[in-house]
Scaffold this motif. Structure first.
Motif, mmCIF file in Angstrom:
data_model
loop_
_atom_site.group_PDB
_atom_site.id
_atom_site.type_symbol
_atom_site.label_atom_id
_atom_site.label_comp_id
_atom_site.label_asym_id
_atom_site.label_seq_id
_atom_site.Cartn_x
_atom_site.Cartn_y
_atom_site.Cartn_z
ATOM 1 N N THR A 146 0.839 -1.197 0.000
ATOM 2 C CA THR A 146 0.000 0.000 0.000
ATOM 3 C C THR A 146 0.870 1.240 0.000
ATOM 4 O O THR A 146 1.935 1.245 0.615
ATOM 5 C CB THR A 146 -0.935 0.040 1.226
ATOM 6 N N GLY A 183 2.276 5.569 7.026
ATOM 7 C CA GLY A 183 1.165 4.651 7.228
ATOM 8 C C GLY A 183 1.434 3.279 6.646
ATOM 9 O O GLY A 183 0.836 2.293 7.070
ATOM 10 N N GLN A 184 2.347 3.195 5.677
ATOM 11 C CA GLN A 184 2.560 1.932 4.974
ATOM 12 C C GLN A 184 2.886 0.776 5.913
ATOM 13 O O GLN A 184 2.282 -0.297 5.835
ATOM 14 C CB GLN A 184 3.694 2.078 3.961
ATOM 15 N N GLN A 205 2.347 0.410 8.959
ATOM 16 C CA GLN A 205 1.259 0.112 9.882
ATOM 17 C C GLN A 205 0.125 -0.622 9.170
ATOM 18 O O GLN A 205 -0.391 -1.635 9.653
ATOM 19 C CB GLN A 205 0.744 1.403 10.503
ATOM 20 N N TRP A 206 -0.268 -0.113 8.009
ATOM 21 C CA TRP A 206 -1.380 -0.725 7.286
ATOM 22 C C TRP A 206 -0.997 -2.084 6.711
ATOM 23 O O TRP A 206 -1.832 -2.979 6.636
ATOM 24 C CB TRP A 206 -1.868 0.227 6.196
ATOM 25 N N GLN A 210 -1.473 -4.423 9.469
ATOM 26 C CA GLN A 210 -2.910 -4.655 9.649
ATOM 27 C C GLN A 210 -3.453 -5.589 8.573
ATOM 28 O O GLN A 210 -4.255 -6.504 8.861
ATOM 29 C CB GLN A 210 -3.651 -3.318 9.634
ATOM 30 N N ARG A 240 -9.239 1.438 9.021
ATOM 31 C CA ARG A 240 -7.794 1.575 9.121
ATOM 32 C C ARG A 240 -7.453 2.595 10.199
ATOM 33 O O ARG A 240 -8.225 3.514 10.484
ATOM 34 C CB ARG A 240 -7.282 2.045 7.756
ATOM 35 N N SER A 255 -3.763 4.601 12.274
ATOM 36 C CA SER A 255 -2.307 4.778 12.248
ATOM 37 C C SER A 255 -1.863 5.716 13.351
ATOM 38 O O SER A 255 -2.552 6.694 13.674
ATOM 39 C CB SER A 255 -1.842 5.329 10.893
ATOM 40 N N GLY A 269 -3.946 5.673 1.989
ATOM 41 C CA GLY A 269 -3.503 4.415 1.417
ATOM 42 C C GLY A 269 -4.381 3.963 0.270
ATOM 43 O O GLY A 269 -5.485 4.466 0.049
ATOM 44 N N ASP A 327 -8.150 -1.476 -3.164
ATOM 45 C CA ASP A 327 -8.661 -0.566 -2.153
ATOM 46 C C ASP A 327 -9.721 0.387 -2.711
ATOM 47 O O ASP A 327 -9.494 1.078 -3.709
ATOM 48 C CB ASP A 327 -7.485 0.243 -1.600
#
Length: 546
Positions: free
Chosen positions: A436, A441-442, A444-445, A448, A468, A470, A517, A536
């Motif tokens: 992503t 954020g990458q 973290q996401w 997830q 989502r 962060s 993202g 997404d």
């Protein structure tokens, strides 16, 4: 493609409104339909996943000009049909004259313009990927991008908005303004954005990728940057043109092997976050509810610890001790998360733009590829006469913190936000590949996403569309010391947001789909052998099967 039933096990969190795409002989997923179409056409005509990814990467330069380009960086993770996994890390060096004292008393590098630029790594990475695994000539694979650049691609709402937000600085560079603005304004949706000079540059690079590093395009770029005050010599450009295949990073999660891109990417951060959460989030027993207060708190806490490690220890060429391989450090981190004893923020504001894509072929070959200009439209500086917009990765990634392992230095690659991952079982069979965009954020996401897929049996579309969150800030170079926040999409629900606040998080509601993202995931359904993909809903992408 007809709408079909989801093959993955039922998801315990809110199900996506979109139906996942399916394919028997290949699958692609990307953040723009033209990018996905380019890859699907290559697969349908007999090309492999590497061929498809190369075609997609070049079309992305036209379809998402704010997110990526010839003048940016790119990273790829490739699983070969025999199970071997390799990484290709395309990020360039900063200027040879870029010593710390060159920037005087400044505390951060200029965000835009010539002083923000590193030599681009994307073309070198794609050229290396081509040599390592493609079956078709690069001019053939990049011909669709050349054609689109010459004829123009209709402007999407995303590109219109990107241009509108950055109109003033784009207007300051004549070549950039000519390519992107219409009568000094952002183009309307549907306006064809033709880039004839960029078409010529892509055609030149398809024939000779080294032209950007030691040839005529390199000469033009260095000359323009030096004229703008950037202390490049040209030697750092030549050095950036060689991208070797590397061994990936590898970790374990939920009984699976997880592969990630190595430094200068933050791939290790994903593996460490997963290690801190492994065995604590799986559906069933006493595990916390998926996307409930405790699950979000644990994932957010792991992210905060990983960012603290990155800021204090990580340079682009300085390995960070992995908690995943240190049982005592891992136990200590888990206890800190349970107790809410989390480090304060040392990093910077998230932001910027990137795009990612995935391709899988019938032989099980898989490519996760991610590309970026750093911040939207990068430096906002175009190499005269070429249509090539340059990145501003130096400004985003390098620090002006004396003695820091990521302090700006000659011939040092700055830290990167980009990373991509893939998952296999212990036998080496491909399970999932994804990535992503989204700055800090990458990491973290991506953690997830992997948890959704492996802990809860989510299908790929449900995983990429799930609510989502962060931690903010991460570890970007700008705005050091910003107040800590936990940015959450409100689809987590008011009870979860209130519960997180009670656990000590400063919760910021970013709306239903506002976290950012544009995740892409392709999964293998082992029962049927079918490929299943999700793109997404937060952007204009699509997954296509062949």
């Amino acid at each position: 493609m007809p709408r079909m039933t989801v093959l993955a096990p039922a998801s315990p969190f809110p199900v996506s409104a979109r139906v996942p795409a399916l394919g028997a002989d290949g699958m692609v997923s990307a953040s723009h339909p033209a990018i996905s179409r380019a890859g699907a056409e290559v697969l349908a005509s007999g090309g492999n996943a590497v061929d498809a990814a190369l075609a997609m990467a070049a079309v992305a330069w036209l379809a998402l000009p704010g997110q990526c380009g010839v003048g940016g960086d790119a990273f790829a993770l490739v699983r070969e049909a025999d199970g071997e996994v390799r990484a290709f890390c395309g990020s360039g060096f900063g200027p040879d004259g870029g010593t710390p004292d060159r920037y005087g008393a400044a505390t951060t590098l200029p965000r835009y313009g010539p002083l923000s630029v590193t030599a681009p790594g994307a073309v070198a990475a794609l050229a290396a990927l081509h040599v390592a695994g493609a079956t078709r000539p690069l001019p053939e694979l990049w011909q669709p991008a050349v054609r689109i650049a010459a004829a123009g691609l209709p402007c999407t709402a995303r590109t219109r908005d990107d241009i509108g937000r950055h109109r003033d600085r784009l207007a300051a560079d004549p070549d950039t303004a000519a390519a992107l603005l219409r009568d000094g304004r952002a183009p309307a949706v549907g306006t064809r954005l033709a880039h004839p000079r960029l078409a010529e540059s892509i055609a030149t690079l398809a024939r000779d990728p080294d032209a950007l590093y030691t040839g005529s395009l390199a000469d033009r770029a260095v000359e323009a940057l030096v004229a703008g005050g950037a202390p490049f010599t040209g030697d750092e450009w030549a050095a950036s043109g060689h991208v070797p295949a590397q061994a990936p990073l590898e970790g374990r999660y939920a009984g699976h092997r997880v592969f990630q891109t190595p430094l200068p990417t933050p791939g290790w951060m994903v593996l460490d976050q997963l290690a801190m959460c492994d065995g604590e989030l799986r559906t069933g027993g006493t595990a916390p509810a998926p996307l409930g207060v405790e699950a979000v708190h644990r994932l957010a806490g792991a992210a905060r610890i990983a960012f603290d490690d990155r800021y204090h220890r990580a340079g682009a060429d300085v390995p960070v001790p992995a908690r995943a391989g240190d049982p005592a450090a891992l136990a200590h981190a888990r206890e800190r998360i349970r107790a809410g004893d989390l480090p304060g923020p040392a990093g910077a504001r998230a932001g910027g733009d990137t795009t990612s894509m995935v391709a899988v072929d019938a032989e099980g070959r898989a490519v996760g590829l991610i590309a970026s200009l750093a911040f939207t439209f990068g430096a906002g500086t175009t190499v005269p006469g070429t249509g090539i917009v340059l990145n501003n990765r130096l400004a985003r990634g390098a620090y002006l913190v004396p003695g820091h392992p990521n302090e700006v230095r000659p011939r040092r690659r700055p830290l990167h936000t980009l990373n991509t991952w893939l998952v296999t079982d212990d036998g080496g069979r491909l399970q999932h590949v994804g990535n992503t965009p989204g700055g800090d954020g990458q990491v973290q996401w991506n953690a997830q996403l992997i948890s959704h897929l492996l802990d809860h049996g989510a299908g790929p579309q449900d995983a990429v569309d799930a609510p989502r969150f962060s931690v903010f800030p991460g570890s970007d170079a700008g705005d050091l010391g910003s107040p800590a926040e936990l940015r959450c999409e409100d689809r987590l629900g008011p009870a979860v947001l209130a519960g997180l606040a009670a656990r000590g998080h400063r919760v910021v509601d970013v709306g239903g789909h506002g976290a950012g993202g544009s995740a892409q995931v392709v999964s293998v359904d082992q029962r049927s052998g079918c490929l299943v993909a999700g793109s997404d809903s937060r952007q204009e992408g699509v997954a296509l099967g062949v």
